[in-house]
Design an enzyme around this catalytic site. Structure first.
Site, PDB file in Angstrom:
ATOM      1  N   GLY A   8     -20.661 -26.293 -26.259  1.00 27.15           N
ATOM      2  CA  GLY A   8     -20.806 -26.634 -27.681  1.00 27.15           C
ATOM      3  C   GLY A   8     -20.079 -25.640 -28.569  1.00 27.15           C
ATOM      4  O   GLY A   8     -20.473 -25.387 -29.712  1.00 27.15           O
ATOM      5  N   GLY A  11     -19.031 -26.336 -32.233  1.00 29.70           N
ATOM      6  CA  GLY A  11     -20.047 -26.635 -33.229  1.00 29.70           C
ATOM      7  C   GLY A  11     -20.213 -25.522 -34.254  1.00 29.70           C
ATOM      8  O   GLY A  11     -19.514 -24.502 -34.221  1.00 29.70           O
ATOM      9  N   GLN A  12     -21.146 -25.741 -35.154  1.00 26.59           N
ATOM     10  CA  GLN A  12     -21.372 -24.781 -36.245  1.00 26.59           C
ATOM     11  C   GLN A  12     -21.680 -23.387 -35.693  1.00 26.59           C
ATOM     12  O   GLN A  12     -21.089 -22.398 -36.132  1.00 26.59           O
ATOM     13  CB  GLN A  12     -22.533 -25.268 -37.131  1.00 26.59           C
ATOM     14  N   ASP A  53     -17.619 -31.709 -20.156  1.00 26.94           N
ATOM     15  CA  ASP A  53     -18.628 -32.705 -20.513  1.00 26.94           C
ATOM     16  C   ASP A  53     -19.902 -32.293 -19.770  1.00 26.94           C
ATOM     17  O   ASP A  53     -19.986 -32.448 -18.554  1.00 26.94           O
ATOM     18  CB  ASP A  53     -18.139 -34.084 -20.063  1.00 26.94           C
ATOM     19  N   TYR A 143     -34.506 -35.581 -30.998  1.00 29.26           N
ATOM     20  CA  TYR A 143     -33.984 -34.209 -30.980  1.00 29.26           C
ATOM     21  C   TYR A 143     -35.125 -33.208 -30.753  1.00 29.26           C
ATOM     22  O   TYR A 143     -35.027 -32.312 -29.906  1.00 29.26           O
ATOM     23  CB  TYR A 143     -33.283 -33.935 -32.312  1.00 29.26           C
ATOM     24  N   LYS A 147     -35.965 -30.645 -27.626  1.00 31.94           N
ATOM     25  CA  LYS A 147     -36.120 -29.192 -27.749  1.00 31.94           C
ATOM     26  C   LYS A 147     -37.424 -28.720 -27.088  1.00 31.94           C
ATOM     27  O   LYS A 147     -37.450 -27.642 -26.491  1.00 31.94           O
ATOM     28  CB  LYS A 147     -36.064 -28.768 -29.226  1.00 31.94           C
ATOM     29  N   ILE A 173     -29.347 -23.591 -40.151  1.00 30.33           N
ATOM     30  CA  ILE A 173     -28.410 -22.461 -40.192  1.00 30.33           C
ATOM     31  C   ILE A 173     -27.371 -22.698 -41.294  1.00 30.33           C
ATOM     32  O   ILE A 173     -26.750 -23.758 -41.359  1.00 30.33           O
ATOM     33  CB  ILE A 173     -27.693 -22.287 -38.823  1.00 30.33           C
TER      34      ILE A 173
HETATM   35  N1  SER Z   1     -30.326 -27.888 -38.108  1.00 30.19           N
HETATM   36  C1  SER Z   1     -30.986 -28.768 -37.180  1.00 30.19           C
HETATM   37  C2  SER Z   1     -31.033 -30.152 -37.685  1.00 30.19           C
HETATM   38  O1  SER Z   1     -31.130 -30.299 -38.882  1.00 30.19           O
HETATM   39  C3  SER Z   1     -32.372 -28.260 -36.886  1.00 30.19           C
HETATM   40  O2  SER Z   1     -32.391 -27.624 -35.669  1.00 30.19           O
HETATM   41  O3  SER Z   1     -31.025 -31.075 -36.939  1.00 30.19           O
END
Ligand code: SER
Length: 318
Positions: A8, A11-12, A53, A143, A147, A173
């Site tokens: 990843g 990603g951010q 992947d 999601y 987690k 974040i």
């Molecule tokens: N920044 C994430 C989201 O908004 C939270 O873990 O999905």
């Protein structure tokens, strides 16, 4: 010597974690892996990078073998809002992908795996203020469920198989280098782009949607400091609360108005993201992380806003 793989990496968080790890462990020793998203020039110009992947077991194996990896920061994940829209993809990446990384950890006797969890691992029944490290976890999003899965799986591989798996529950974040993709907390980044580019922003959450947030340098420290912590001191593994700042869109807008007096915020609520935000805590109790590996955040709302505006203005100017 460490040989680190970051999944990843486009990603951010990955876009900033890779350079930080390269600074500490050497450019050649940090491999940036992405599947479909382009890596930043900063990453491709400074060290090894590859396409992986994580849903493909063969890909995971060949990458670990080729680069002789001993540590993985597993950041690949479909964020909250997108996961609700594409459950199949979210299942493949967030569940199967994680399973592959953990199994590879055993197969290749990896030294350590770091997997971020999230405030999304909590739900409506969780105490909302100063959420304890140990509490009710009944998330209502794919999601969030993924987690909780990653926390429980990490703890299981640690206790049953001796694999060193560690993780922090990150809040939203905020950062200026790379924007997040389809999360619920994304407004707190997008609002700065709006302020700098056109002095206005349309927010998809209500003015009083209070959520925990963190500035990127603190998130990077959380991940790297936990990875370095003495294993003997850790009584938890994949499920550390970390807390920094909390605010609502209205409070963030007020802070921006102090710096951009013309700034205007208005609201067009997105029911999906609003319902997700309503199920998440206001703030976390991070006493356990402070005690077990000396976690503490450096930025608050004001210092974050100053640094964000400084860096983002410079980026958008060039
Ligand atoms: N920044 C994430 C989201 O908004 C939270 O873990 O999905």
């Amino acid at each position: 010597m460490k040989r680190i793989l970051v999944t990843g990496a486009a990603g951010q968080i990955g876009s900033e974690l890779v350079p930080a790890l390269r600074l500490e462990f050497g450019n050649e020793n940090v491999v940036a892996a992405s599947h479909n998203h382009p890596l930043t020039d900063e990453i491709t110009n400074s060290g090894p990078h590859t396409r992986v992947d994580v849903t493909n077991w063969g890909d995971v194996n060949s990458t670990i073998q080729k680069y002789e990896i001993d540590t993985i920061y597993h950041l690949s994940s479909i964020l909250s809002a997108l996961a609700e829209q594409n459950r199949e993809r979210a299942y493949e990446v967030n569940f199967t992908g994680l399973y592959h990384i953990l199994e590879a950890g055993i197969k290749y006797k990896l030294e350590r795996i770091i997997v971020p969890s999230s405030i999304a691992a909590f739900g409506h029944e969780t105490p909302r203020d100063k959420t304890p490290n140990e509490t009710i976890q009944k998330p209502t999003t794919i999601y969030g469920i993924s987690k909780v899965f990653s926390e429980l799986m990490g703890n299981y591989y640690e206790s049953k198989h001796g694999l060193d798996v560690r993780g922090v529950r990150l809040p939203g974040i905020i950062s200026w280098k790379v924007e997040p993709t389809a999360g619920t907390t994304d407004y707190a980044v997008a609002i700065f782009y709006g302020a700098i580019k056109e002095n206005k922003y349309t927010c998809f959450l209500t003015p009083d949607s209070y959520l925990p947030m963190m500035y990127m340098p603190d998130a990077i420290s959380a991940l790297m400091d936990l990875a370095k912590a003495d294993r003997e001191r850790l009584n938890h593994h994949s499920d550390y609360n970390v807390n920094s700042m909390s605010f609502s869109p209205k409070e963030l807008a007020d802070v921006i108005v102090k710096r951009f007096p013309e700034f205007k915020i208005n609201y067009e609520i997105d029911p999906l993201r609003q319902s997700i935000a309503d199920s998440w805590p206001n703030s976390l109790d991070d006493t356990v992380a402070r005690l077990e590996w000396d976690w503490y955040p450096r930025y608050n709302l004001e210092t974050m806003a100053d640094d964000m505006i400084d860096n983002l203005s410079r980026k958008l100017d060039t």
